[in-house]
Scaffold this active site. Structure first.
Site, mmCIF file in Angstrom:
data_model
loop_
_atom_site.group_PDB
_atom_site.id
_atom_site.type_symbol
_atom_site.label_atom_id
_atom_site.label_comp_id
_atom_site.label_asym_id
_atom_site.label_seq_id
_atom_site.Cartn_x
_atom_site.Cartn_y
_atom_site.Cartn_z
ATOM 1 N N GLU A 178 0.867 -1.169 0.000
ATOM 2 C CA GLU A 178 0.000 0.000 0.000
ATOM 3 C C GLU A 178 0.911 1.228 0.000
ATOM 4 O OE1 GLU A 178 -2.982 -0.322 3.115
ATOM 5 O OE2 GLU A 178 -2.952 -2.490 3.000
ATOM 6 N N ARG A 201 2.117 -14.055 -7.969
ATOM 7 C CA ARG A 201 0.807 -14.297 -8.566
ATOM 8 C C ARG A 201 0.581 -13.634 -9.920
ATOM 9 N NH1 ARG A 201 -3.251 -13.609 -3.658
ATOM 10 N NH2 ARG A 201 -4.734 -14.102 -5.266
ATOM 11 N N ARG A 217 -20.896 11.123 0.571
ATOM 12 C CA ARG A 217 -21.014 9.691 0.308
ATOM 13 C C ARG A 217 -21.737 8.988 1.438
ATOM 14 N NH1 ARG A 217 -18.475 6.859 -3.226
ATOM 15 N NH2 ARG A 217 -16.826 7.850 -4.407
ATOM 16 N N ARG A 224 -14.194 -8.489 0.933
ATOM 17 C CA ARG A 224 -12.859 -8.376 1.509
ATOM 18 C C ARG A 224 -12.947 -8.436 3.028
ATOM 19 N NH1 ARG A 224 -11.715 -5.594 -2.837
ATOM 20 N NH2 ARG A 224 -11.470 -7.618 -3.771
#
Length: 295
Positions: A3, A122, A161, A270
């Site tokens: 991240e 991956r 939001r 998630r």
DNA sequence: AATGGGACCTGCGCGC
DNA sequence: TGCGCGCAGGTCCCAT
């Protein structure tokens, strides 16, 4: 899963070690990770160029080259950039990158005699060689950098939001750089329930959230990021921030703050980790919220 | 606009 | 012991 703090750490590590170095040779072990242009063109246009500057935007690493082009690296979940001493004999080099268990996808041989490996278990990672990184669709849709954001703007963004706050923090078009680990850690420290609607947050919550985003990301950068699963620094060493994690990956364990049990729920497919007692939901906060409203 | 799902991948840990 | 399954998550893409 790099991240913002992990990519920033990689950026800082690379600035100290490969800035100014020339890319002498590019070895492509798995062309899948090269998204643009065709692998042969990618290789040819990189060889002989030196690395001028290294930037980061969100979770994207950007290397500016001497010919004005940019090499961008998205690590996705399992990408790594690891610097190592090149084996002196070419035979040894080939052995080191031989297919099999090896997860090295691209090797950049540098003028310093060092070798920079792009590893990716991956194969989700993406390398691109492009004229202008600012024109990437991904870049153009990115929300603001957390460190460039004012509280007034953030407050405004939140109120617009009604989505649940945790998936919203993961939304890179809302704010860039936060992933699953830091979203959980930030919300725990701000004492906000991950299922709260963004619009339902009162001023005190908004401010706590804003401050914890800055604090957690800053501290994580200072400690070289969180090594959970695959992330390592350019040196191959682990980042040191995982020992400060309060909730991520701790379901069923005791909360360090209240000794209650950490829960794991699914949000948007998630995993979300939180302490129900330290991060109470709307219903248990009604009286508190009422007081806040009267102020 | 917002949300949900699948796709992309591979290794790991689980249950049987 | 071995097999098959689900899970892990960043981003894109499609459907509703």
């Amino acid at each position: 899963m790099p991240e913002l703090p992990e990519v920033e750490t990689i950026k800082n590590d690379l600035c100290k070690t490969v800035c100014g170095k020339k890319i002498v040779r590019v070895l492509i072990h798995n062309p899948k990770v090269i998204r643009q242009p065709a692998p042969a063109v990618f290789k040819k246009s990189l060889e002989g160029r030196s690395i001028k500057r290294i930037l980061r935007r969100g979770k994207l690493l950007i290397l500016e080259l001497s010919n004005g082009k940019f090499l961008t690296v998205h690590f996705k979940m399992t990408g790594q950039l690891v610097l190592r001493q090149s084996p002196s004999a070419p035979k040894k080099l080939l052995a080191a990158v031989a297919p099999g268990k090896n997860i090295c996808r691209v090797t950049f041989c540098l003028s310093s005699g060092m070798t920079l490996d792009f590893n990716d278990q991956r194969l989700f990672g993406e390398l691109r060689l492009i004229d202008d990184w600012k024109k990437l669709k991904f870049i153009q849709s990115l929300g603001p950098e957390p460190f460039d954001l004012t509280f007034a703007d953030f407050k405004d963004m939140l109120f617009k939001r009604k989505t649940e706050i945790k998936p919203l923090l993961l939304d890179q078009t809302f704010i860039s750089g936060i992933g699953n680990i830091y979203a959980a850690e930030i919300l725990f420290r701000a004492k906000i329930n991950p299922q709260s609607s963004a619009r339902s947050l009162v001023n005190k919550d908004q401010l706590a959230l804003y401050k914890e985003i800055q604090k957690v990301l800053t501290s994580a950068i200072k400690h070289g990021g969180s090594s959970v699963d695959d992330y390592v620094r350019v040196s191959g060493e682990n980042g040191d921030y995982a020992r400060f994690h309060q909730v991520y990956g701790r379901q069923g364990k005791h909360c360090f703050a209240c000794a209650g049990l950490i829960q794991r729920i699914a949000q948007g497919g998630r995993g979300t980790y939180f302490c129900p007692r330290c991060q109470p939901g709307y219903l248990s906060r009604l009286s508190e919220l009422e007081k806040e409203r009267k102020k």
